[in-house]
Design a protein around this motif. Sequence first.
Motif, PDB file in Angstrom:
ATOM      1  N   GLN A 148       0.837  -1.209   0.000  1.00  0.00           N
ATOM      2  CA  GLN A 148       0.000   0.000   0.000  1.00  0.00           C
ATOM      3  C   GLN A 148       0.865   1.248   0.000  1.00  0.00           C
ATOM      4  O   GLN A 148       0.555   2.232  -0.672  1.00  0.00           O
ATOM      5  CB  GLN A 148      -0.928   0.028   1.224  1.00  0.00           C
ATOM      6  CG  GLN A 148      -1.993  -1.050   1.257  1.00  0.00           C
ATOM      7  CD  GLN A 148      -2.898  -1.016   0.057  1.00  0.00           C
ATOM      8  OE1 GLN A 148      -3.030   0.017  -0.595  1.00  0.00           O
ATOM      9  NE2 GLN A 148      -3.485  -2.141  -0.284  1.00  0.00           N
ATOM     10  N   TYR A 179       2.111   1.752  -3.466  1.00  0.00           N
ATOM     11  CA  TYR A 179       1.051   2.319  -4.308  1.00  0.00           C
ATOM     12  C   TYR A 179       0.887   3.809  -4.014  1.00  0.00           C
ATOM     13  O   TYR A 179       0.744   4.628  -4.919  1.00  0.00           O
ATOM     14  CB  TYR A 179      -0.280   1.607  -4.068  1.00  0.00           C
ATOM     15  CG  TYR A 179      -0.326   0.188  -4.538  1.00  0.00           C
ATOM     16  CD1 TYR A 179       0.516  -0.255  -5.551  1.00  0.00           C
ATOM     17  CD2 TYR A 179      -1.217  -0.731  -3.984  1.00  0.00           C
ATOM     18  CE1 TYR A 179       0.473  -1.560  -5.985  1.00  0.00           C
ATOM     19  CE2 TYR A 179      -1.265  -2.040  -4.416  1.00  0.00           C
ATOM     20  CZ  TYR A 179      -0.421  -2.458  -5.420  1.00  0.00           C
ATOM     21  OH  TYR A 179      -0.468  -3.744  -5.850  1.00  0.00           O
ATOM     22  N   SER A 204       3.724   5.817  -5.334  1.00  0.00           N
ATOM     23  CA  SER A 204       3.674   5.873  -6.788  1.00  0.00           C
ATOM     24  C   SER A 204       2.605   6.863  -7.252  1.00  0.00           C
ATOM     25  O   SER A 204       2.831   7.660  -8.160  1.00  0.00           O
ATOM     26  CB  SER A 204       3.442   4.467  -7.321  1.00  0.00           C
ATOM     27  OG  SER A 204       2.434   4.462  -8.262  1.00  0.00           O
ATOM     28  N   LEU A 205       1.431   6.821  -6.597  1.00  0.00           N
ATOM     29  CA  LEU A 205       0.388   7.810  -6.927  1.00  0.00           C
ATOM     30  C   LEU A 205       0.905   9.208  -6.592  1.00  0.00           C
ATOM     31  O   LEU A 205       0.708  10.161  -7.348  1.00  0.00           O
ATOM     32  CB  LEU A 205      -0.882   7.505  -6.139  1.00  0.00           C
ATOM     33  CG  LEU A 205      -2.035   8.510  -6.275  1.00  0.00           C
ATOM     34  CD1 LEU A 205      -2.489   8.625  -7.713  1.00  0.00           C
ATOM     35  CD2 LEU A 205      -3.213   8.119  -5.401  1.00  0.00           C
ATOM     36  N   SER A 240       6.680  -6.460 -14.057  1.00  0.00           N
ATOM     37  CA  SER A 240       6.951  -6.127 -12.661  1.00  0.00           C
ATOM     38  C   SER A 240       8.024  -7.053 -12.132  1.00  0.00           C
ATOM     39  O   SER A 240       8.375  -8.041 -12.768  1.00  0.00           O
ATOM     40  CB  SER A 240       5.678  -6.297 -11.841  1.00  0.00           C
ATOM     41  OG  SER A 240       5.220  -7.623 -11.945  1.00  0.00           O
ATOM     42  N   THR A 276       5.083  -6.559  -5.014  1.00  0.00           N
ATOM     43  CA  THR A 276       5.104  -6.530  -6.470  1.00  0.00           C
ATOM     44  C   THR A 276       5.412  -5.101  -6.888  1.00  0.00           C
ATOM     45  O   THR A 276       4.629  -4.196  -6.631  1.00  0.00           O
ATOM     46  CB  THR A 276       3.743  -6.950  -7.039  1.00  0.00           C
ATOM     47  OG1 THR A 276       3.372  -8.190  -6.436  1.00  0.00           O
ATOM     48  CG2 THR A 276       3.816  -7.114  -8.534  1.00  0.00           C
ATOM     49  N   THR A 333       5.766  -2.728  -9.881  1.00  0.00           N
ATOM     50  CA  THR A 333       5.553  -2.606 -11.319  1.00  0.00           C
ATOM     51  C   THR A 333       6.581  -1.620 -11.878  1.00  0.00           C
ATOM     52  O   THR A 333       6.803  -0.555 -11.316  1.00  0.00           O
ATOM     53  CB  THR A 333       4.133  -2.118 -11.624  1.00  0.00           C
ATOM     54  OG1 THR A 333       3.806  -1.085 -10.698  1.00  0.00           O
ATOM     55  CG2 THR A 333       3.135  -3.223 -11.444  1.00  0.00           C
ATOM     56  N   ASP A 369       6.791   0.268 -14.635  1.00  0.00           N
ATOM     57  CA  ASP A 369       6.461   1.602 -15.136  1.00  0.00           C
ATOM     58  C   ASP A 369       6.273   2.577 -13.972  1.00  0.00           C
ATOM     59  O   ASP A 369       6.756   3.705 -14.003  1.00  0.00           O
ATOM     60  CB  ASP A 369       5.225   1.556 -16.061  1.00  0.00           C
ATOM     61  CG  ASP A 369       4.058   0.797 -15.464  1.00  0.00           C
ATOM     62  OD1 ASP A 369       4.216   0.265 -14.354  1.00  0.00           O
ATOM     63  OD2 ASP A 369       2.984   0.748 -16.103  1.00  0.00           O
ATOM     64  N   ARG A 370       5.576   2.109 -12.933  1.00  0.00           N
ATOM     65  CA  ARG A 370       5.351   2.970 -11.763  1.00  0.00           C
ATOM     66  C   ARG A 370       6.668   3.294 -11.062  1.00  0.00           C
ATOM     67  O   ARG A 370       6.881   4.414 -10.605  1.00  0.00           O
ATOM     68  CB  ARG A 370       4.422   2.264 -10.775  1.00  0.00           C
ATOM     69  CG  ARG A 370       3.065   1.975 -11.340  1.00  0.00           C
ATOM     70  CD  ARG A 370       2.127   3.092 -11.024  1.00  0.00           C
ATOM     71  NE  ARG A 370       0.841   2.895 -11.667  1.00  0.00           N
ATOM     72  CZ  ARG A 370      -0.118   3.792 -11.619  1.00  0.00           C
ATOM     73  NH1 ARG A 370       0.057   4.921 -10.978  1.00  0.00           N
ATOM     74  NH2 ARG A 370      -1.250   3.580 -12.222  1.00  0.00           N
ATOM     75  N   GLN A 372       2.529   6.781 -20.086  1.00  0.00           N
ATOM     76  CA  GLN A 372       2.787   5.359 -19.841  1.00  0.00           C
ATOM     77  C   GLN A 372       1.693   4.682 -19.026  1.00  0.00           C
ATOM     78  O   GLN A 372       1.596   3.469 -18.997  1.00  0.00           O
ATOM     79  CB  GLN A 372       4.136   5.185 -19.123  1.00  0.00           C
ATOM     80  CG  GLN A 372       5.314   5.445 -20.011  1.00  0.00           C
ATOM     81  CD  GLN A 372       5.279   4.587 -21.260  1.00  0.00           C
ATOM     82  OE1 GLN A 372       5.237   3.370 -21.191  1.00  0.00           O
ATOM     83  NE2 GLN A 372       5.247   5.224 -22.413  1.00  0.00           N
ATOM     84  N   ILE A 373       0.926   5.479 -18.284  1.00  0.00           N
ATOM     85  CA  ILE A 373      -0.053   4.841 -17.400  1.00  0.00           C
ATOM     86  C   ILE A 373      -1.482   5.271 -17.671  1.00  0.00           C
ATOM     87  O   ILE A 373      -2.403   4.690 -17.125  1.00  0.00           O
ATOM     88  CB  ILE A 373       0.271   5.134 -15.913  1.00  0.00           C
ATOM     89  CG1 ILE A 373       0.454   6.630 -15.709  1.00  0.00           C
ATOM     90  CG2 ILE A 373       1.516   4.386 -15.478  1.00  0.00           C
ATOM     91  CD1 ILE A 373       0.503   7.022 -14.255  1.00  0.00           C
ATOM     92  N   ASP A 374      -1.694   6.252 -18.518  1.00  0.00           N
ATOM     93  CA  ASP A 374      -3.046   6.786 -18.680  1.00  0.00           C
ATOM     94  C   ASP A 374      -3.386   6.906 -20.159  1.00  0.00           C
ATOM     95  O   ASP A 374      -2.539   6.694 -21.021  1.00  0.00           O
ATOM     96  CB  ASP A 374      -3.116   8.153 -17.979  1.00  0.00           C
ATOM     97  CG  ASP A 374      -4.529   8.484 -17.526  1.00  0.00           C
ATOM     98  OD1 ASP A 374      -5.468   7.848 -18.016  1.00  0.00           O
ATOM     99  OD2 ASP A 374      -4.684   9.387 -16.689  1.00  0.00           O
ATOM    100  N   LYS A 387      -4.440   6.127  -1.055  1.00  0.00           N
ATOM    101  CA  LYS A 387      -4.321   4.676  -1.225  1.00  0.00           C
ATOM    102  C   LYS A 387      -4.639   3.935   0.072  1.00  0.00           C
ATOM    103  O   LYS A 387      -5.067   2.783   0.047  1.00  0.00           O
ATOM    104  CB  LYS A 387      -2.906   4.337  -1.698  1.00  0.00           C
ATOM    105  CG  LYS A 387      -2.682   4.653  -3.156  1.00  0.00           C
ATOM    106  CD  LYS A 387      -3.442   3.702  -4.028  1.00  0.00           C
ATOM    107  CE  LYS A 387      -4.023   4.415  -5.216  1.00  0.00           C
ATOM    108  NZ  LYS A 387      -4.867   3.593  -6.057  1.00  0.00           N
ATOM    109  N   GLU A 389      -8.530   3.922   0.206  1.00  0.00           N
ATOM    110  CA  GLU A 389      -9.245   3.227  -0.865  1.00  0.00           C
ATOM    111  C   GLU A 389      -9.735   1.825  -0.486  1.00  0.00           C
ATOM    112  O   GLU A 389     -10.905   1.510  -0.687  1.00  0.00           O
ATOM    113  CB  GLU A 389      -8.363   3.188  -2.110  1.00  0.00           C
ATOM    114  CG  GLU A 389      -9.168   3.125  -3.382  1.00  0.00           C
ATOM    115  CD  GLU A 389      -8.285   3.136  -4.611  1.00  0.00           C
ATOM    116  OE1 GLU A 389      -7.641   4.167  -4.861  1.00  0.00           O
ATOM    117  OE2 GLU A 389      -8.243   2.119  -5.305  1.00  0.00           O
TER     118      GLU A 389
END
Lengths: 443, 548
Positions: free
Chosen positions: B255, B258, B261-262, B385, B392, B394, B396-397, B465-467, B508, B511
């Motif tokens: 978490q 994540y 990364s966000l 990843s 994990t 990833t 790209d992130r 890359q992500i959107d 995150k 969520e």
Amino acid sequence: MTDPTMRITRRDFARFSLAASAAMLGGSRTLRAAPPSGEPIRIGVLHSLSGTMAISETTLKDVILMLVELQNRKGGVLGRPLEAVVVDPASNWPLFAEKARQLLAVDKVSATFGCWTSVSRKAVLPVFEELDGILFYPVQYEGQECSRNVFYMGAAPNQQAIPAVDYLLSEDGGGAKRFALVGTDYVYPRTTNQILQSYLKQKGISDADVMVNYTPFGQSDWQTIVSQIKTFGSAGRKTAVISTINGDANVPFYKELAAQGISATDIPVMAFSVGEEELAGMDTKPLVGQLAAWNYFQSIDTPANQAFIQEWRAFTKNPRRTTNDPMEAHYIGFNLWVQAVTKAGTTDHDKVIETMVGLKQPNLTGSVAEVLPNHHITKPVYIGEIQEDGQFNVVWQTPRAVPGQAWSPFVPETRNLIGDWRAPIRCGNYDTVKKACLGTRHV
Amino acid sequence: MSERRRRVALLVLLGVVLAGAPAPSRAQTSDRTTSDAASPVDPFAGLTSPHFEAIAAAVGRLGAEGAPQAQAVLRALSAHHLFVAEDGGLYVREGESWTDARTGAPVASAPAGARMVRENNRVRGALAQAMAGQALLGGDAAARRDAAVRLADHPDPAMLPVVERALATPHEAGLDVPLQRARAAMLLSPGAPTTGEQAQSAAVRVLRDAGGLDARAVLARFAADEAAPAEARKAARRAIVTIDRRIRLWNLGQQVFYGLSLGSVLLLAAMGLAITFGVMGIINMAHGELVMLGAYTTYLTQKTLTAVAPGLAAFSLPLAVPVAFLVCGAAGMLIERGLIRFLYGRPLETLLATWGLSLVLQQAVRSLFGPTNVAVATPGWLAGSFQLGGLTITLDRFAIMLFAGAVMGAVLLVLRRTALGLQMRAVTQNRRMAALMGIRTARVDALTFGLGSGVAGLAGVAVSQIDNVSPNLGQGYIIDSFLVVVFGGVGNLWGTLAAAMTLGVGGKALEPLVGAVSGKILLLLLVILFIQRHPRGMFPLRGRGVES
């Protein structure tokens, strides 16, 4: 682009393909009728050309313009030319209602082709009923509606969602025992998931094996939800995802699935809103095998579909333009309307609505769309797997076209309802047990 | 050639081993006559069927039992090169040349009525399984390891003999763990040969120590199996509890990843605004559209590079970084010189003008590139990843996190260590005084706005890359960017960093607890409450130069 020889060849190509398609569409009628004359018949095009939904709806506006052009080449309707009145409701739901009122009251259109999201359809519904207009709605939707003034050319839940779940439950579909229902937070996913949840329960799937998750429009960070799906899938039984995620949010969702290493053979994703147009903006290699349920795929090889794709590419001057399911729905809807007006001999709304029921129009995939008393049509159901080239490979289909049900038999409150706009019932929500109409209008 | 011969020899060897092994209890193999029966059975027969079920079964048999040419046929099938002719013959097409799949002999002309052998997920799954089995016996070290992991994650008891055989032959040390895990998982899967309670309990222990979601799935299925011995089932349930505890711990770390990364994405999107809004005080509603321009620049760079030098296409992203910075920086300077400089000191007019500009830019891109998304491919080195313990990560992130850090460092350097940075700070703090000192304030304004816009362009490269790369891209980032800058404290880059990470990790964390929709609402409420108490954000600028 300015090379004259180039332009001539392209125009010739367009002319050739138009002629070919005219032969296709017109059947035994003469190829080139007398040019239409007189007062033009106006039809409304109510699709967002700007804002969030422009990505999907602009294409549908172009399809109607193409169909109008083709029809005018064949002599118009009732000897009069067609004229499309295009307005831009800008992905703004209240503006949809305003523009609909303008089309009906000011432009006096004979029929309107428009709307994509259910919330926009709900916004214009009172206007069409008040001013007695005709709306052809081209997108698959959640059902639970049956208006006299709307013809639903997209799939009802029993023409898309239910067969898709049946496929996932079957051996070929992987025999899924656990389902994650993932969707955008608005009316279509919520209603569809409500129907699916009660359907899955009837199929012996317990509540613990169903996970429901909603996200806002335009969600771009799917990390947590994808990892939740991964965890949900580790209970030792085959898991599948049913996605009612709205257009925009799909790309980041699939990218995240691929990044976290979930492939279609592990946890397949069945999508109800992902078509060829959405895939055109994606790197499809990591998506191979992911599923979509529609009533039309560009890859279905029939002469009618080939001709349609060719016309579309000539019209848009783009040899790689894709076609998709809502475009076919507009094709069917437009041709049905032409038939109805021709048969009724007038564009009078009441007469056209009366004439519509029972009309038949060959669709692009080799079967026939028939207008049912509940203003829905018969449609074949296809399940496609995404291929490397961004097209769909049909892996399953219904043996024949399925009649659309306005009201879901899987929702207790609507189990006994039917829509029948013929005499003597003339009701959108007729209760077959109480033998009574619940309201003169749709709901 | 010798490589192929070696593989064929291995396959034949495998066939011999299998003939001696106890018959697998799989339904698909039990109805088949043994391979040494008088009538030769065509191992490829199922592939000619139009039904996916039969194709998948044939693939499974080829993988577990092998046949001459099996490997070539499986490879052709997965590459869409396998065809069935009208007469039931199987052919492999390589370019324009055809070979008979059963014998490997070349054929002179294209066979009549050839149709491609179709795949669906079922066939694809069987194919991956079969190819893993082949790789385990004949591949190089890396392929063998991947194959063992694949078989462990997708246990199919029919492949048990293959794994046993790989275990029995000498193998590198690193291969032992995944092989043991694969064997254990297969022993506990439905359809496994009965091995007794002891062996099953041992297998449970192997999986418990391996941990992870795939092992958990196998154990959960075994624990729910009424027919399994009670003791072993109890052990499996205990193992699941152990694994779940471990997963929960790792999940916390996950978490945080994540969230960070966000936060990095938010930071990238907001950093340009932190300069134009934070330092210059311009409310630039077209900031999101500059991010979008950056993403479209990435698309064009990639497209051009793929057309001009396909070999270098993988490096289009690093190339897009300077290009997007320059393009968006130039666009920003143009906007400043052409529009914003006439509106200094009139925030309301600036807001309206830049909002109008954002609509113009959106519609311009929509007219140029069409309303639909354009595809920006993820280069191979950014796809997928890697595992870090139970995390994990990833790629790209992860790359975006590093990139955000690098951009942040570069911007700080420019502001703190260059003459331009000094002038920028001087002009923001006291414009008249700076002008009197001989600083050309108009030039500094243009360059500052250009810098902010260029950084927005860099965000566009990352976001591509992500959107979605669509004309609407910018709208999704404008609100969040303002939120980050205001929350962090206007004019303070460190505040922007802190705010981005707080919002990222906070979002995150909320969520999974309350869902994505309510999480977003809750987070906004918390920020509003915070701003009520601290109207100047987390790290307000202090000092004499700050106007109140």
